[in-house]
Motif scaffolding. Structure first.
Motif, PDB file in Angstrom:
ATOM      1  N   ALA A  84      -2.229 -33.503  23.425  1.00  0.00           N
ATOM      2  CA  ALA A  84      -3.146 -32.405  23.126  1.00  0.00           C
ATOM      3  C   ALA A  84      -4.596 -32.778  23.374  1.00  0.00           C
ATOM      4  O   ALA A  84      -5.434 -31.912  23.633  1.00  0.00           O
ATOM      5  N   THR A  85      -4.915 -34.047  23.303  1.00  0.00           N
ATOM      6  CA  THR A  85      -6.299 -34.473  23.484  1.00  0.00           C
ATOM      7  C   THR A  85      -6.773 -34.380  24.930  1.00  0.00           C
ATOM      8  O   THR A  85      -7.965 -34.416  25.195  1.00  0.00           O
ATOM      9  N   LEU A  86      -5.819 -34.268  25.866  1.00  0.00           N
ATOM     10  CA  LEU A  86      -6.195 -34.210  27.271  1.00  0.00           C
ATOM     11  C   LEU A  86      -6.665 -32.826  27.704  1.00  0.00           C
ATOM     12  O   LEU A  86      -7.290 -32.690  28.740  1.00  0.00           O
ATOM     13  N   GLY A  87      -6.328 -31.808  26.968  1.00  0.00           N
ATOM     14  CA  GLY A  87      -6.743 -30.461  27.324  1.00  0.00           C
ATOM     15  C   GLY A  87      -5.549 -29.541  27.498  1.00  0.00           C
ATOM     16  O   GLY A  87      -4.404 -29.895  27.210  1.00  0.00           O
ATOM     17  N   GLN A  88      -5.820 -28.365  27.989  1.00  0.00           N
ATOM     18  CA  GLN A  88      -4.808 -27.316  28.099  1.00  0.00           C
ATOM     19  C   GLN A  88      -4.377 -27.139  29.548  1.00  0.00           C
ATOM     20  O   GLN A  88      -5.189 -27.260  30.461  1.00  0.00           O
ATOM     21  N   ILE A  89      -3.098 -26.825  29.749  1.00  0.00           N
ATOM     22  CA  ILE A  89      -2.573 -26.568  31.089  1.00  0.00           C
ATOM     23  C   ILE A  89      -2.215 -25.089  31.170  1.00  0.00           C
ATOM     24  O   ILE A  89      -1.428 -24.603  30.364  1.00  0.00           O
ATOM     25  N   GLU A  90      -2.800 -24.397  32.136  1.00  0.00           N
ATOM     26  CA  GLU A  90      -2.501 -22.983  32.355  1.00  0.00           C
ATOM     27  C   GLU A  90      -2.004 -22.797  33.784  1.00  0.00           C
ATOM     28  O   GLU A  90      -2.549 -23.383  34.714  1.00  0.00           O
ATOM     29  N   VAL A  91      -0.965 -21.964  33.924  1.00  0.00           N
ATOM     30  CA  VAL A  91      -0.401 -21.684  35.234  1.00  0.00           C
ATOM     31  C   VAL A  91      -0.442 -20.171  35.451  1.00  0.00           C
ATOM     32  O   VAL A  91      -0.020 -19.404  34.585  1.00  0.00           O
ATOM     33  N   ALA A  92      -0.918 -19.766  36.610  1.00  0.00           N
ATOM     34  CA  ALA A  92      -0.970 -18.337  36.932  1.00  0.00           C
ATOM     35  C   ALA A  92       0.448 -17.813  37.116  1.00  0.00           C
ATOM     36  O   ALA A  92       1.312 -18.514  37.646  1.00  0.00           O
ATOM     37  N   PRO A  93       0.719 -16.582  36.681  1.00  0.00           N
ATOM     38  CA  PRO A  93       2.059 -16.001  36.851  1.00  0.00           C
ATOM     39  C   PRO A  93       2.519 -15.986  38.302  1.00  0.00           C
ATOM     40  O   PRO A  93       3.710 -16.115  38.578  1.00  0.00           O
ATOM     41  N   GLU A  94       1.575 -15.855  39.235  1.00  0.00           N
ATOM     42  CA  GLU A  94       1.927 -15.850  40.654  1.00  0.00           C
ATOM     43  C   GLU A  94       2.563 -17.166  41.080  1.00  0.00           C
ATOM     44  O   GLU A  94       3.440 -17.199  41.932  1.00  0.00           O
ATOM     45  N   VAL A  95       2.123 -18.268  40.487  1.00  0.00           N
ATOM     46  CA  VAL A  95       2.683 -19.581  40.800  1.00  0.00           C
ATOM     47  C   VAL A  95       4.135 -19.649  40.332  1.00  0.00           C
ATOM     48  O   VAL A  95       5.012 -20.137  41.051  1.00  0.00           O
ATOM     49  N   ILE A  96       4.393 -19.126  39.145  1.00  0.00           N
ATOM     50  CA  ILE A  96       5.751 -19.091  38.607  1.00  0.00           C
ATOM     51  C   ILE A  96       6.637 -18.239  39.518  1.00  0.00           C
ATOM     52  O   ILE A  96       7.773 -18.613  39.821  1.00  0.00           O
ATOM     53  N   GLU A  97       6.119 -17.103  39.978  1.00  0.00           N
ATOM     54  CA  GLU A  97       6.873 -16.227  40.871  1.00  0.00           C
ATOM     55  C   GLU A  97       7.197 -16.925  42.190  1.00  0.00           C
ATOM     56  O   GLU A  97       8.294 -16.765  42.731  1.00  0.00           O
ATOM     57  N   VAL A  98       6.272 -17.704  42.704  1.00  0.00           N
ATOM     58  CA  VAL A  98       6.505 -18.435  43.956  1.00  0.00           C
ATOM     59  C   VAL A  98       7.604 -19.473  43.758  1.00  0.00           C
ATOM     60  O   VAL A  98       8.523 -19.595  44.578  1.00  0.00           O
ATOM     61  N   ILE A  99       7.547 -20.210  42.660  1.00  0.00           N
ATOM     62  CA  ILE A  99       8.574 -21.218  42.368  1.00  0.00           C
ATOM     63  C   ILE A  99       9.945 -20.555  42.288  1.00  0.00           C
ATOM     64  O   ILE A  99      10.921 -21.028  42.866  1.00  0.00           O
ATOM     65  N   ILE A 100      10.018 -19.431  41.586  1.00  0.00           N
ATOM     66  CA  ILE A 100      11.284 -18.713  41.419  1.00  0.00           C
ATOM     67  C   ILE A 100      11.780 -18.178  42.757  1.00  0.00           C
ATOM     68  O   ILE A 100      12.962 -18.284  43.079  1.00  0.00           O
TER      69      ILE A 100
END
Length: 143
Positions: A14-30
């Motif tokens: 948690a000390t390193l920060g937050q990771i956010e992924v755009a929904p478009e990236v998830i759609e591309v992976i899928i």
């Protein structure tokens, strides 16, 4: 102000920060994972996807609709299958491949993977070549 629809990935540090992924990236992976399943001819796309592909821009997330609620992710996948494959078997393989690939790449789990088969594409059959009549001669007489 624009709404932030990014998906937050829980980090072990948690000390390193937050990771956010755009929904478009998830759609591309899928989309890529679904397309890799044997028996899938293509993914359903929109007119905009078709126009973009004419200009050389591939839309890898086409045929994928990501649903997001507070704690769960769901996905709808729209595919065309090759003629002659077992539809339930290929659909089940798509579900498994997509769940595994998304978990491996992001650590996110899908609550549901719904597969919608939009059509079956027959094998392309080219014109048959008559070896006895190569030049379209009738009754063996030359034209």
């Amino acid at each position: 102000m624009a709404e932030n629809n990014n998906i937050i990935i829980e980090s072990k540090e948690a000390t390193l920060g937050q990771i956010e992924v755009a929904p478009e990236v998830i759609e591309v992976i899928i989309g890529i994972a679904a397309k890799q399943v044997e028996g899938v001819y293509s993914m359903r796309g929109s007119l905009a996807n078709s126009v973009n592909e004419l200009f050389g821009r591939k839309s890898r997330g086409k045929g994928v609709k990501l649903g997001q609620s507070l704690e769960t992710l769901t996905v709808e996948i729209y595919v065309f299958l090759n003629y002659g494959v077992s539809v339930p078997k290929v659909a089940s393989e798509i579900q498994e491949k997509v769940k595994q690939q998304l978990l491996f790449m992001t650590g996110l789990e899908l609550a549901a993977v719904d597969v919608y088969v939009q059509g079956v594409v027959p094998e392309k059959q080219g014109p048959t070549l008559d070896l006895d009549n190569l030049f379209a001669e009738k009754n063996g007489d030359a034209k």
